[in-house]
Enzyme design. Structure first.
Site, PDB file in Angstrom:
ATOM      1  N   HIS A 269       0.858  -1.196   0.000  1.00 49.95           N
ATOM      2  CA  HIS A 269       0.000   0.000   0.000  1.00 49.95           C
ATOM      3  C   HIS A 269       0.886   1.236   0.000  1.00 49.95           C
ATOM      4  CE1 HIS A 269      -3.222   2.804   1.068  1.00 49.95           C
ATOM      5  NE2 HIS A 269      -4.048   1.843   0.693  1.00 49.95           N
ATOM      6  N   ASP A 326      -7.980  -5.425   0.084  1.00 54.49           N
ATOM      7  CA  ASP A 326      -8.438  -6.332  -0.974  1.00 54.49           C
ATOM      8  C   ASP A 326      -8.051  -7.785  -0.750  1.00 54.49           C
ATOM      9  OD1 ASP A 326      -7.688  -3.543  -2.888  1.00 54.49           O
ATOM     10  OD2 ASP A 326      -9.695  -4.413  -2.804  1.00 54.49           O
TER      11      ASP A 326
HETATM   12  C1  SDX Z   1      -6.284  -0.134  -3.009  1.00 54.74           C
HETATM   13  O1  SDX Z   1      -4.450   4.370  -2.177  1.00 54.74           O
HETATM   14  C2  SDX Z   1      -5.389   3.779  -1.565  1.00 54.74           C
HETATM   15  O2  SDX Z   1      -5.785   4.156  -0.455  1.00 54.74           O
HETATM   16  C3  SDX Z   1      -5.991   2.575  -2.292  1.00 54.74           C
HETATM   17  C4  SDX Z   1      -7.010   1.757  -1.510  1.00 54.74           C
HETATM   18  C5  SDX Z   1      -8.285   2.535  -1.250  1.00 54.74           C
HETATM   19  O3  SDX Z   1      -9.004   2.180  -0.304  1.00 54.74           O
HETATM   20  O4  SDX Z   1      -8.614   3.431  -2.085  1.00 54.74           O
HETATM   21  O5  SDX Z   1      -6.450   1.347  -0.273  1.00 54.74           O
HETATM   22  C6  SDX Z   1      -7.427   0.520  -2.305  1.00 54.74           C
HETATM   23  O6  SDX Z   1      -6.033   0.162  -4.141  1.00 54.74           O
HETATM   24  C7  SDX Z   1      -5.420  -1.092  -2.252  1.00 54.74           C
HETATM   25  C8  SDX Z   1      -4.225  -1.626  -3.114  1.00 54.74           C
HETATM   26  C9  SDX Z   1      -4.752  -2.738  -4.010  1.00 54.74           C
HETATM   27  N1  SDX Z   1      -3.702  -3.164  -4.975  1.00 54.74           N
HETATM   28  C10 SDX Z   1      -3.036  -4.302  -4.806  1.00 54.74           C
HETATM   29  O7  SDX Z   1      -3.182  -5.076  -3.854  1.00 54.74           O
HETATM   30  C11 SDX Z   1      -2.060  -4.607  -5.955  1.00 54.74           C
HETATM   31  C12 SDX Z   1      -0.739  -5.150  -5.402  1.00 54.74           C
HETATM   32  N2  SDX Z   1      -0.048  -4.064  -4.729  1.00 54.74           N
HETATM   33  C13 SDX Z   1       1.009  -3.358  -5.416  1.00 54.74           C
HETATM   34  O8  SDX Z   1       0.798  -3.231  -6.809  1.00 54.74           O
HETATM   35  C14 SDX Z   1       1.405  -2.065  -4.708  1.00 54.74           C
HETATM   36  O9  SDX Z   1       1.682  -2.415  -3.425  1.00 54.74           O
HETATM   37  C15 SDX Z   1       0.455  -0.880  -4.706  1.00 54.74           C
HETATM   38  C16 SDX Z   1      -0.034  -0.549  -6.072  1.00 54.74           C
HETATM   39  C17 SDX Z   1      -0.710  -1.146  -3.817  1.00 54.74           C
HETATM   40  C18 SDX Z   1       1.221   0.299  -4.113  1.00 54.74           C
HETATM   41  O10 SDX Z   1       2.142   0.656  -5.071  1.00 54.74           O
HETATM   42  P1  SDX Z   1       3.325   1.671  -4.710  1.00 54.74           P
HETATM   43  O11 SDX Z   1       3.038   2.466  -3.506  1.00 54.74           O
HETATM   44  O12 SDX Z   1       3.650   2.388  -5.981  1.00 54.74           O
HETATM   45  O13 SDX Z   1       4.456   0.734  -4.276  1.00 54.74           O
HETATM   46  P2  SDX Z   1       5.679   0.387  -5.174  1.00 54.74           P
HETATM   47  O14 SDX Z   1       5.181  -0.274  -6.418  1.00 54.74           O
HETATM   48  O15 SDX Z   1       6.534   1.607  -5.298  1.00 54.74           O
HETATM   49  O16 SDX Z   1       6.378  -0.708  -4.255  1.00 54.74           O
HETATM   50  C19 SDX Z   1       7.470  -0.421  -3.473  1.00 54.74           C
HETATM   51  C20 SDX Z   1       8.347  -1.671  -3.620  1.00 54.74           C
HETATM   52  C21 SDX Z   1       8.674  -1.997  -5.058  1.00 54.74           C
HETATM   53  O17 SDX Z   1       9.924  -2.674  -5.053  1.00 54.74           O
HETATM   54  P3  SDX Z   1      11.278  -1.799  -5.351  1.00 54.74           P
HETATM   55  O18 SDX Z   1      11.033  -1.092  -6.690  1.00 54.74           O
HETATM   56  O19 SDX Z   1      11.405  -0.829  -4.192  1.00 54.74           O
HETATM   57  O20 SDX Z   1      12.370  -2.828  -5.421  1.00 54.74           O
HETATM   58  O21 SDX Z   1       7.589  -2.811  -3.117  1.00 54.74           O
HETATM   59  C22 SDX Z   1       7.386  -3.729  -4.183  1.00 54.74           C
HETATM   60  C23 SDX Z   1       7.616  -2.992  -5.474  1.00 54.74           C
HETATM   61  O22 SDX Z   1       8.109  -3.889  -6.475  1.00 54.74           O
HETATM   62  N3  SDX Z   1       5.988  -4.168  -4.078  1.00 54.74           N
HETATM   63  C24 SDX Z   1       5.568  -5.406  -4.251  1.00 54.74           C
HETATM   64  C25 SDX Z   1       4.186  -5.381  -4.016  1.00 54.74           C
HETATM   65  N4  SDX Z   1       3.806  -4.127  -3.724  1.00 54.74           N
HETATM   66  C26 SDX Z   1       4.925  -3.378  -3.764  1.00 54.74           C
HETATM   67  N5  SDX Z   1       6.216  -6.545  -4.593  1.00 54.74           N
HETATM   68  C27 SDX Z   1       5.454  -7.657  -4.696  1.00 54.74           C
HETATM   69  N6  SDX Z   1       4.113  -7.695  -4.459  1.00 54.74           N
HETATM   70  C28 SDX Z   1       3.448  -6.580  -4.130  1.00 54.74           C
HETATM   71  N7  SDX Z   1       2.139  -6.618  -3.900  1.00 54.74           N
END
Ligand code: SDX
Length: 392
Positions: A269, A326
């Site tokens: 998140h 989720d």
């Molecule tokens: C919702 O914003 C809100 O409040 C949203 C929400 C709401 O109520 O409106 O809470 C609802 O959208 C919840 C999120 C649902 N999405 C998912 O579950 C999809 C999986 N999650 C990821 O795609 C990610 O965690 C996000 C999209 C939720 C957040 O993305 P960010 O903040 O851009 O995080 P990032 O991609 O910059 O991640 C930081 C690091 C990265 O690695 P590095 O580049 O630092 O090496 O963490 C890794 C990412 O690769 N990472 C993950 C991961 N989430 C982040 N690696 C594996 N699996 C994951 N789920």
């Protein structure tokens, strides 16, 4: 003359704004709507009462709550031509695409979005009521079943279950604790500060477009698997583990692989760097809803095994990746009989009051200005035009 502008973080963050609606502390895992902790609202409130709180700023008294509940039922029917509009969509159309289109279409059938406060409140109730009806109607039409009309003696959530699942052949057995579970589900989704879809509503709304169009933009933004579409993606991930026999360790390794676009859906998140407080409540709801319906869902065991493996993995620990709202929500919806392709529609119904409250906060602000994010320019510096005959 480098062609770059000075980077000003204040401009570049589309969603940066002041708001008095929802408070989040991502480090401590705190979520409050108008100051009320999400845990208390989930335990003691209803979705209609929470919607009123988000939009109006305070909990309603008994007469206001009764009046709004009656109006929500009064507004629940749709123009017959709205049904005709829906039936023109291809049968394979995704319900989120239909819902986004129907929100804009709704404006054509109810153009009376007037700026006066009392009319706005009518419009808010009309939207909250009709979006629920549209979702249930979409489900019935997709199954070739007759539309079921709401009952005036049912609550908002009970009427949704009634309109979704009741039919003359197999009458739906309404269970009070399932209605309560649906209230909690929608309370947990009702608002979340400046997330992607809420920011879309505010950005689109800042151009002084009508509320229906701003909400249609919010629904489109919510659709993506990184946002509201994640609940559907989580179930698809768990189903593939169940079908293919992938172990949690295998899935975790795949999620950590930088060369693999796969992400552990339902984890991570932008704001929460600890357990999403909504996920804690949703996880408890899984057990409760499965027990009410006497269902043993293997996906719940798989999800819990995946959660344990991820929480014990240094990659996830170092990046502060925890279950979000989720991760367990799809298991609750699946148990209720909601089809997977409607999971994000369920999220949208819950988020509607939050979008409305956030749109209203801007719409009623005399100093509100159009959103105009800036950028850091990384393109070519100035150069002269090349006649086509001289190009290489
Ligand atoms: C919702 O914003 C809100 O409040 C949203 C929400 C709401 O109520 O409106 O809470 C609802 O959208 C919840 C999120 C649902 N999405 C998912 O579950 C999809 C999986 N999650 C990821 O795609 C990610 O965690 C996000 C999209 C939720 C957040 O993305 P960010 O903040 O851009 O995080 P990032 O991609 O910059 O991640 C930081 C690091 C990265 O690695 P590095 O580049 O630092 O090496 O963490 C890794 C990412 O690769 N990472 C993950 C991961 N989430 C982040 N690696 C594996 N699996 C994951 N789920």
């Amino acid at each position: 003359e480098t062609g770059h502008i000075t980077f000003d973080p204040g401009f570049a963050n589309t969603g940066s704004c002041q708001s008095a609606i929802t408070f989040m502390d991502g480090e401590k895992g705190i979520l409050r709507y108008r100051g009320y902790p999400i845990e208390q609202l989930a335990e003691k409130s209803t979705f209609v009462e929470t919607a009123y709180l988000l939009i109006n700023g305070n909990l309603p008294d008994r007469s206001a709550l009764t009046r709004k509940s009656v109006m929500l039922n009064d507004f629940s029917l749709l123009h017959e031509d709205m049904k005709a509009f829906y039936q023109n969509f291809p049968s394979k159309a995704h319900p989120m695409g239909i819902l986004s289109a129907m929100l804009n279409a709704l404006r054509s059938f109810y153009p009376e979005l007037i700026d006066l406060e009392e009319d706005l409140n009518q419009t808010f109730l009309r939207l909250i009521s009709k979006v629920r009806t549209m979702a249930a109607m979409a489900y019935k039409i997709s199954r070739g079943h007759a539309t079921v009309y709401p009952r005036s003696d049912y609550s908002y959530c009970a009427n949704f279950l009634h309109m979704m699942f009741d039919n003359p052949v197999i009458p739906y057995q309404m269970k009070d604790d399932l209605v309560q579970a649906l209230n909690v589900f929608w309370i947990l989704h009702a608002d979340h500060e400046q997330n992607c879809s809420t920011a879309a509503v505010r950005v689109v709304g800042s151009g002084k477009v009508n509320l229906y169009a701003a909400l249609s933009a919010g629904i489109s933004a919510l659709w993506g698997p990184l946002h509201g579409g994640a609940n559907q993606a989580v179930i698809q991930m768990l189903e593939s583990m169940h079908r293919e026999g992938f172990t949690p360790a295998q899935v975790i390794e795949k999620a950590k692989d930088k060369d693999d676009p796969f992400r552990l859906m339902g984890f991570g998140h932008r704001v929460y760097k600890t357990y999403d407080p909504r996920a804690k409540i949703m996880k408890k709801m899984c057990d409760k809803v499965l027990a009410i319906l006497n269902i043993k869902d293997p996906l719940l065991d798989i999800a819990m095994g995946l959660e344990e493996a991820a929480l014990n993995d240094t990659y996830f620990q170092d990046k502060n990746l925890y279950p979000n709202v989720d991760f367990y929500s799809g298991i609750v919806l699946r148990a209720m009989g909601i089809p997977t392709n409607m999971f994000t529609v369920m999220f949208a119904i819950g988020r509607l009051p939050g979008w409305i409250a956030q749109w209203r906060e801007d719409a009623l602000d005399p100093n509100q200005r159009i959103s105009r994010p800036r950028q850091v320019y990384t393109g070519e510096t100035i150069r002269d035009y090349i006649p086509i005959g001289d190009r290489k």
